[in-house]
Design a protein around this motif. Structure first.
Motif, short mmCIF file in Angstrom:
data_model
loop_
_atom_site.label_atom_id
_atom_site.label_comp_id
_atom_site.label_asym_id
_atom_site.label_seq_id
_atom_site.Cartn_x
_atom_site.Cartn_y
_atom_site.Cartn_z
N ASN A 1 -55.13 -28.69 12.17
CA ASN A 1 -54.00 -28.92 11.44
C ASN A 1 -52.71 -28.59 12.00
N ARG A 2 -51.82 -29.85 11.71
CA ARG A 2 -50.47 -29.40 12.48
C ARG A 2 -49.39 -28.83 11.29
N ASP A 3 -50.02 -28.69 10.17
CA ASP A 3 -49.00 -28.11 9.28
C ASP A 3 -48.87 -26.62 9.49
N LYS A 4 -47.47 -26.09 9.11
CA LYS A 4 -47.16 -24.91 9.54
C LYS A 4 -47.51 -23.85 8.42
N PRO A 5 -47.57 -22.60 8.72
CA PRO A 5 -47.68 -21.47 7.69
C PRO A 5 -46.18 -21.68 6.88
N ARG A 6 -46.11 -21.62 5.55
CA ARG A 6 -45.03 -21.35 4.75
C ARG A 6 -45.30 -20.75 3.33
N ARG A 7 -44.19 -20.12 3.15
CA ARG A 7 -44.31 -19.33 1.71
C ARG A 7 -43.96 -20.28 0.51
N VAL A 8 -44.70 -20.33 -0.24
CA VAL A 8 -44.54 -21.07 -1.57
C VAL A 8 -44.53 -20.43 -2.96
N GLY A 9 -44.22 -20.97 -4.23
CA GLY A 9 -44.42 -20.31 -5.36
C GLY A 9 -42.92 -19.96 -5.70
N LEU A 10 -42.78 -19.88 -6.93
CA LEU A 10 -41.14 -19.68 -7.51
C LEU A 10 -40.39 -18.56 -6.73
N GLU A 11 -41.13 -17.28 -6.25
CA GLU A 11 -40.46 -16.34 -5.46
C GLU A 11 -40.76 -16.12 -4.34
N LYS A 12 -41.57 -17.28 -3.70
CA LYS A 12 -42.34 -17.47 -2.46
C LYS A 12 -43.29 -16.04 -2.11
N GLU A 13 -43.91 -15.80 -3.45
CA GLU A 13 -44.66 -14.58 -3.08
C GLU A 13 -46.13 -15.19 -2.61
N LEU A 14 -46.14 -16.47 -2.46
CA LEU A 14 -47.60 -17.05 -1.95
C LEU A 14 -47.35 -17.69 -0.60
N ASN B 1 -55.64 -26.49 4.51
CA ASN B 1 -54.62 -25.47 4.02
C ASN B 1 -55.39 -24.53 3.05
N GLU B 2 -55.06 -23.13 3.05
CA GLU B 2 -55.37 -22.20 2.36
C GLU B 2 -54.32 -21.37 1.47
N LEU B 3 -54.55 -20.83 0.52
CA LEU B 3 -53.42 -19.98 -0.19
C LEU B 3 -53.80 -18.75 -0.68
N CYS B 4 -52.90 -17.54 -0.27
CA CYS B 4 -52.99 -16.44 -0.63
C CYS B 4 -51.91 -15.68 -1.19
N SER B 5 -51.76 -14.47 -1.45
CA SER B 5 -50.73 -13.82 -1.82
C SER B 5 -50.17 -12.94 -0.50
N VAL B 6 -48.76 -12.93 -0.22
CA VAL B 6 -48.08 -12.19 0.65
C VAL B 6 -48.32 -10.88 0.69
#
Length: 428
Positions: free
Chosen positions: A205-218, A395-400
């Motif tokens: 998958n060519r997608d890059k890791p990126r921080r998401v969420g209102l406070e970029k906490e994910l 693409n998966e999702l977790c907390s920083v």
């Protein structure tokens, strides 16, 4: 000082298990670790730091303590592979409407998430040289492939649920023209076409890791299972300079397909390494193993915000609420009351939160490294993980914060005396 951004950068370069191990190897060499080879006699010394690689995709690193009274092992075990599609040896299929690659599933992925996104290829190529056969890592960092969905006009029921056929629906489009795959590989890898003897290549998958969420906490990223935990445990191993016993970091390939390979957790790799290390240290291996403990580290299922009914009634696993201790009566996880008590005691000493996970009783969860490796070397073991959503998606999702918590826990695990005996456990 450790920052999670380091792991985010690692994830971006972890194209395949071979690239993961190559990255771990480079960092170990930078820290002064010596590479050992299974084909050679090992010469270790007190205070030495070493690692060994099997088949380019599994790695075990360890530190030899200065003091001779250290006679137990602390294991942190992770895996380097993730669900994807593997390219077959003769992959070109000309359909008349384009050239696609013949691929087959590697592990249990969510097929639909691989569609309609740019993909590339990564892995290793085996090349003939003047000295014999050598491995060349390969990953053209370009948008190369695409698995197109049928448009809704030709599949009106697609939103009612779709069953995908791996031999038909999941073949990536490579070109609108005829392609010689060997010719492509030789040019892209800069090797002679006739020198290519084989390859282990996968879709990426060519997608890059990126921080998401209102406070970029994910953190949204490919391969969070299990590379988020892999790198967290690895940096904990590197930073644990006050270890009380003999620290072992083990990263195995092929967990997603059952570990039944020479480099998997069900192989003799760990046992062979411990045998040789015990002889070098002149310690009784059986006694050492009986006093040892392992963390089997593989990511855990968080409660899904849109599907709370899927979670067990008494399980409340949230992103950002700390490391997850995993339980299963089926022994899909190695955790029992003793091993979970040990982990909880460490967490409490570190003033860190934790969560506990169980499968809903009518649903079967996945298995992990601990119970698989125990078929070769029996250890008191606890299964833990980072809570995540969309496990086995492209693409998966977790907390920083949970990545940081995992690193802190494993570092504390290496740092503390955990003495197993007939009377119980002492944690110092």
């Amino acid at each position: 000082m450790f920052e999670v951004q380091t792991i985010i950068e690692d994830l971006e370069r972890s194209f395949s298990p071979y690239h993961v191990v190559d990255r771990l190897r480079s960092k170990l060499l930078e820290k002064g670790y010596e590479e050992l080879f299974e084909t050679n006699r090992w010469k270790t010394k007190r205070g030495g730091r070493y690692f060994v690689i099997r088949n380019g995709s599994s790695l075990i690193a360890f530190k030899v303590p200065e003091k001779e009274d250290k006679k137990a092992f602390h294991f942190a075990m992770v895996h380097t592979d993730s669900p994807t599609f593997k390219i077959k040896p003769n992959p070109i299929i000309e359909t008349g409407d384009g050239t696609v690659l013949n691929v087959e599933p590697y592990g249990g992925m969510i097929d639909s998430t691989w569609m309609d996104r740019p993909l590339t290829i990564a892995g290793r190529i085996l090349v003939r040289t003047e000295k014999g056969i050598r491995t060349k890592l390969f990953c053209p960092e370009e948008d190369l492939l695409f698995i197109p969905n049928l448009c809704i006009h030709m599949n009106r029921t697609v939103n009612d649920g779709m069953k995908f056929n791996a031999a038909k629906d999941m073949l990536p489009l490579f070109s609108t023209k005829k392609v010689d795959f060997s010719d492509y590989l030789s040019k892209a890898a800069n090797v002679e076409k006739e020198a290519i003897l084989g390859f282990d290549l996968f879709l990426v998958n060519r997608d890059k890791p990126r921080r998401v969420g209102l406070e970029k906490e994910l953190l949204s990223s490919p391969k969070l299972d299990d590379l988020a935990s892999c790198y967290a445990a690895f940096y904990a191993f590197l930073d644990s300079d006050e270890e009380k016993e003999i620290p072992i970091f083990a990263a195995f390939d092929n967990e997603e397909v059952g570990s039944m390979t020479r480099q998997g957790a069900n192989s003799t790799f760990l046992q062979d390494t411990i045998d040789r290390l015990s002889k070098a240290l002149e310690i009784e291996k059986d006694q050492a193993i009986a006093a040892s403990i392992a963390l089997s580290i593989d990511n855990a299922h968080a409660n899904h915000p849109n599907h709370p009914e899927i979670s067990d009634q008494t399980t409340h696993v949230r992103l950002g609420n700390g490391v997850v201790i995993k339980h299963s009566a089926r022994q899909s996880y190695t955790t029992d009351a003793l091993s979970s008590a040990i982990v909880k005691a460490i967490l409490e000493k570190e003033d860190m939160p934790y969560q506990e996970y169980t499968d809903r009783s009518d649903l079967r969860g996945g298995s992990t490294l601990g119970n698989i490796s125990n078929s070769q070397i029996s250890l008191a073991s606890c299964d833990i993980g980072i809570a995540q959503l969309a496990m086995h998606s492209a693409n998966e999702l977790c907390s920083v914060d949970d990545i940081e918590s995992m690193k802190q826990l494993v570092e504390a695990f290496y740092r503390r005396d955990i003495l197993l005996s007939q009377d119980g456990v002492d944690i110092l």
